[in-house]
Scaffold this motif. Structure first.
Motif: not given
Length: 344
Positions: A231-236, A242-246, A272-278
């Protein structure tokens, strides 16, 4: 864990549409009246605020300590703002607003603009039919062109069937509109205004990040690596460089396991899997995990690109990229979910 981020976004739209089908049609208030969640609009809140937080309590101004100092503007009763963005002028905010059901156009979401001082609240684009949701408004560097997500529910025989997702563009000077991309959500515009990054959807479920030229051409997967997520969302895009966080969950450097599905509808495979910022360079050649967030969040860049803020699990966090320091600025009921905008 179920995402809290997309109040008017791709996944929650199906829930809203289902609720709309089951509900009546109360009269929508067309002029702003009163505050939400006990907040009251005060002149100049946005000019004093360091952050703006959009959640069901309203469009809230936060001070440098993350404390709520008031509402940027009084919104119509029983309406919810989402996905705020700063206009290039630095003097106004564009955002999505889900109001009460309109007796003519039904249930949906609109796009609004308001000055930081709370004046001149006005619609930029209002939903034209029942179960049409506009979200994630983003202006190009000139401030003349609006990019946004459109989600339209397809109803057959009184039953919700599926959503039609697209990313569109509207020239604010002429009103001309164009559909740029299909099966897309959460668009972010590069600082130079020449590129879009967005969440690609498969059967309504996020399956990858994609990118395209600003006119919608040359749409392609963003990553050149074999990294995948459940699962992934909200790329910014970052404000410079020149980089993105999501936000994402279920990282793998191989083909991901099949999504959990039931009855043909996407399920939340990462419950049941925690999310992270990348963090990733905008050429998509690498990616690194920067902080565990537990729930899915909407990241907000600091204006200088050195920090990222987000709300979730009842708290307001700020992460410093250079040293990996994670600060908890505030806690409380306003911070279980919401969309942040970092002003200064």
């Amino acid at each position: 864990m179920i995402s809290r981020a997309g109040v008017a976004g791709a996944l929650l739209a199906a829930v809203l549409i289902t609720a709309a089908c089951a509900s009546g049609t109360p009269t929508r208030t067309t002029q702003p009246q009163g505050g939400l969640g006990g907040t009251t609009g005060a002149t100049g809140v946005g000019l004093k605020a360091t952050w703006v937080l959009a959640n069901p309590s309203g469009l809230l101004g936060l001070d440098e300590k993350g404390q709520v100092i008031g509402a940027i503007v009084n919104l119509p009763p029983q309406s919810a703002p989402a996905t705020p963005a700063l206009a290039p002028s630095g003097k106004a905010i564009v955002f999505a607003l889900t109001p009460q059901t309109d007796p003519k156009t039904g249930f949906g979401s609109d796009l609004y603009e308001v000055n930081l001082d709370g004046s001149n609240l006005h619609p930029l684009l209002q939903h034209e039919a029942d179960n049409v949701f506009y979200s994630t408004p983003r202006l190009d560097p000139t401030g003349n062109v609006l990019y946004f997500q459109r989600t339209a529910g397809i109803i057959e025989g009184g039953q919700y069937v599926r959503n039609d997702y697209s990313i569109e563009r509207m020239d604010l000077r002429t009103g001309e509109r164009k559909r740029l991309l299909t099966d897309g959500a959460d668009p972010s515009i590069s600082p130079a205004g020449d590129r879009i990054i967005y969440t690609h959807l498969s059967q309504g479920y996020p399956d990858a990040l994609w990118t395209a030229d600003i006119d919608g051409s040359n749409a392609r997967p963003f990553f050149k690596t074999k990294d995948t997520w459940w699962y992934l969302q909200t790329p910014r895009f970052g404000p410079s460089g020149c980089e993105i966080v999501f936000s994402a969950a279920g990282h793998a450097v191989a083909v991901a396991p099949p999504l959990i599905r039931s009855g043909g509808k996407a399920g939340f495979a990462h419950l049941t899997i925690p999310s992270f910022l990348y963090l990733a360079p905008c050429d998509g050649t690498s990616v690194k995990e920067i902080v565990q967030t537990m729930d899915d969040v909407v990241p907000a860049w600091s204006p200088d690109g050195s920090q990222v803020a987000y709300v979730g699990t009842g708290a307001f966090f700020v992460f410093t990229l250079a040293n990996g320091n994670l600060r908890t600025l505030a806690q409380g009921q306003d911070f279980f979910f919401g969309d942040l905008l970092w002003l200064k």
